[in-house]
Design an enzyme around this catalytic site. Structure first.
Site, PDB file in Angstrom:
ATOM      1  N   HIS A   1      78.710 -11.508  48.931  1.00 46.09           N
ATOM      2  CA  HIS A   1      78.879 -11.310  50.218  1.00 46.09           C
ATOM      3  C   HIS A   1      79.618 -12.391  51.348  1.00 46.09           C
ATOM      4  CE1 HIS A   1      75.944  -7.969  49.468  1.00 46.09           C
ATOM      5  NE2 HIS A   1      76.294  -7.428  50.301  1.00 46.09           N
TER       6      HIS A   1
ATOM      7  N   LYS B   1      75.752 -13.848  55.798  1.00 39.10           N
ATOM      8  CA  LYS B   1      74.537 -12.994  55.204  1.00 39.10           C
ATOM      9  C   LYS B   1      73.501 -14.141  55.040  1.00 39.10           C
ATOM     10  CE  LYS B   1      73.097  -9.667  51.923  1.00 39.10           C
ATOM     11  NZ  LYS B   1      72.474  -8.900  53.018  1.00 39.10           N
TER      12      LYS B   1
HETATM   13  P1  NAD Z   1      74.517  -9.290  62.312  1.00 38.14           P
HETATM   14  O1  NAD Z   1      73.790 -10.778  62.456  1.00 38.14           O
HETATM   15  O2  NAD Z   1      76.114  -9.161  62.497  1.00 38.14           O
HETATM   16  O3  NAD Z   1      73.852  -8.221  63.646  1.00 38.14           O
HETATM   17  C1  NAD Z   1      72.642  -8.170  63.745  1.00 38.14           C
HETATM   18  C2  NAD Z   1      72.408  -7.818  65.325  1.00 38.14           C
HETATM   19  O4  NAD Z   1      71.048  -7.530  65.604  1.00 38.14           O
HETATM   20  C3  NAD Z   1      72.786  -8.909  66.060  1.00 38.14           C
HETATM   21  O5  NAD Z   1      73.965  -8.451  67.175  1.00 38.14           O
HETATM   22  C4  NAD Z   1      71.684  -9.416  66.829  1.00 38.14           C
HETATM   23  O6  NAD Z   1      71.881  -9.809  67.981  1.00 38.14           O
HETATM   24  C5  NAD Z   1      70.738  -7.954  66.735  1.00 38.14           C
HETATM   25  N1  NAD Z   1      69.496  -8.230  67.109  1.00 38.14           N
HETATM   26  C6  NAD Z   1      68.556  -9.110  66.523  1.00 38.14           C
HETATM   27  N2  NAD Z   1      67.436  -9.213  67.011  1.00 38.14           N
HETATM   28  C7  NAD Z   1      67.316  -8.044  67.837  1.00 38.14           C
HETATM   29  C8  NAD Z   1      66.534  -7.431  68.640  1.00 38.14           C
HETATM   30  N3  NAD Z   1      65.215  -7.756  68.961  1.00 38.14           N
HETATM   31  N4  NAD Z   1      66.931  -6.296  69.593  1.00 38.14           N
HETATM   32  C9  NAD Z   1      67.949  -5.875  69.283  1.00 38.14           C
HETATM   33  N5  NAD Z   1      69.063  -6.370  68.731  1.00 38.14           N
HETATM   34  C10 NAD Z   1      69.048  -7.505  67.955  1.00 38.14           C
HETATM   35  O7  NAD Z   1      74.101  -8.565  60.995  1.00 38.14           O
HETATM   36  P2  NAD Z   1      74.968  -7.358  60.055  1.00 38.14           P
HETATM   37  O8  NAD Z   1      75.837  -7.881  59.113  1.00 38.14           O
HETATM   38  O9  NAD Z   1      75.273  -6.186  60.935  1.00 38.14           O
HETATM   39  O10 NAD Z   1      73.569  -6.947  59.322  1.00 38.14           O
HETATM   40  C11 NAD Z   1      72.487  -6.579  59.806  1.00 38.14           C
HETATM   41  C12 NAD Z   1      71.454  -6.208  58.721  1.00 38.14           C
HETATM   42  O11 NAD Z   1      71.891  -5.126  58.149  1.00 38.14           O
HETATM   43  C13 NAD Z   1      71.214  -7.199  57.700  1.00 38.14           C
HETATM   44  O12 NAD Z   1      69.869  -7.299  57.222  1.00 38.14           O
HETATM   45  C14 NAD Z   1      72.114  -6.836  56.563  1.00 38.14           C
HETATM   46  O13 NAD Z   1      71.496  -7.379  55.144  1.00 38.14           O
HETATM   47  C15 NAD Z   1      71.895  -5.189  56.542  1.00 38.14           C
HETATM   48  N6  NAD Z   1      72.745  -4.400  56.078  1.00 38.14           N
HETATM   49  C16 NAD Z   1      72.405  -3.287  55.330  1.00 38.14           C
HETATM   50  C17 NAD Z   1      73.415  -2.296  55.040  1.00 38.14           C
HETATM   51  C18 NAD Z   1      72.731  -1.106  54.380  1.00 38.14           C
HETATM   52  O14 NAD Z   1      73.849  -0.254  53.954  1.00 38.14           O
HETATM   53  N7  NAD Z   1      71.574  -0.821  54.240  1.00 38.14           N
HETATM   54  C19 NAD Z   1      74.686  -2.627  54.919  1.00 38.14           C
HETATM   55  C20 NAD Z   1      75.251  -3.867  55.693  1.00 38.14           C
HETATM   56  C21 NAD Z   1      74.358  -4.570  56.109  1.00 38.14           C
END
Ligand code: NAD
Length: 268
Positions: free
Chosen positions: A155, A159
């Site tokens: 990744h 991450k």
């Molecule tokens: P990222 O850090 O780019 O985005 C997370 C966002 O959440 C940030 O903008 C942050 O400011 C916001 N955030 C944090 N706390 C918050 C709150 N209390 N209220 C509102 N917003 C808040 O991360 P990402 O790459 O977008 O990944 C996010 C999650 O999704 C990770 O856990 C990742 O592993 C997961 N993910 C899952 C899949 C899937 O298919 N299930 C796919 C990709 C990523």
């Protein structure tokens, strides 16, 4: 039509979710949130996501916008998702959780909440990875006696959790489909004179770097032959499309804990 709120809208996944919800003919984006103190609060989410203005400003309180929709999509971080879950439960809505990295006790909290509200929880929402899960389940049933199982995931450098939620699920499926247990039989670290691998071992290897969206391979090493089953994600769109599909599906469901196999109609 399914009314949707996206929390964490400025994140890598959040922005993609905004675009894919707007592109869906079966879903309507009603509100979005970001964490308190974010520079994006009160800005138009369409501008932020590169769509031009759509007249939805970014809120810092799920509590204050929750009433506008039936389904919340959450790809944020473990602690944020758990606090969002409390609000969603109190308001009696449904939630699609894509966040990964939950510990066992946190998963129990989600399970408990699912007695009151419908929840889709899936470490990977892409169609391809959910078919990969099925292939691994079947391949392991045929191969487990004579093949060594190793799982490799890669990744991007940002991450936070390791191994990825998808790799954990692959490890769990491989263990469930053979005479193994996860995480007891998993080996997350080899260094120095660590000796030969055991028959039951599931090796879990993690790579981090650059902008890799997500790659997973399950290796089955036999004597004189090897099978590799791989999935490579090249665009986050696949996760966002899966999450929007899950939200539309969840809108029709009773309280319960569901995964993408339920959404996609894949039999376990
Ligand atoms: P990222 O850090 O780019 O985005 C997370 C966002 O959440 C940030 O903008 C942050 O400011 C916001 N955030 C944090 N706390 C918050 C709150 N209390 N209220 C509102 N917003 C808040 O991360 P990402 O790459 O977008 O990944 C996010 C999650 O999704 C990770 O856990 C990742 O592993 C997961 N993910 C899952 C899949 C899937 O298919 N299930 C796919 C990709 C990523």
């Amino acid at each position: 039509m399914t009314d949707i709120i996206i929390v964490g809208a400025a994140g890598r996944m959040g922005q993609m979710l905004v675009r894919q919800t707007q592109a869906s003919s079966k879903a309507t984006l009603r509100a979005v949130t970001e964490r308190e103190g974010s520079d994006f609060i009160s800005k138009d989410v369409g501008d932020m996501a590169g769509l031009g203005p759509i007249n939805i400003s970014i809120s810092d309180s799920l509590h204050s916008v929750c009433q506008s929709s039936s389904i919340i999509i959450d790809f944020t971080a473990v602690s944020a998702t758990l606090s969002h879950l409390e609000v969603v439960k109190e308001k009696g809505k449904g939630i699609v959780i894509g966040t990964t990295g939950f510990q066992e006790t946190e998963l129990q909290t989600i399970k408990e909440a699912s007695k009151k509200i419908p929840i889709v929880l899936a470490p990977n929402m892409s169609v391809g990875v959910n078919v990969l899960f099925k292939l691994v389940q079947e391949a392991t049933q045929y191969l487990h006696n004579s093949f060594d199982i190793e799982i490799l995931e890669s990744h991007h450098r940002h991450k936070k959790d390791a191994p990825s939620g998808t790799a954990v699920k692959l490890g769990q499926l491989a263990a469930e489909s053979s005479a193994r247990s996860y995480p007891q039989d998993a080996n997350f670290h080899r260094e120095g004179i660590c000796g030969p691998r055991t028959e039951k071992e599931i090796g879990m290897q993690t790579l981090r770097g650059g902008d890799v969206v997500g790659e997973h391979t399950v290796f089955y090493y036999g004597e004189g032959e090897r099978i590799e089953i791989s999935h490579r994600a090249t665009d986050r769109k696949i996760f966002a499309d899966g999450a929007v599909k899950a939200a539309i599906w969840l809108n029709e469901q009773k309280p319960g804990l569901y995964d993408m196999w339920d959404v996609l109609g894949i039999r376990g």
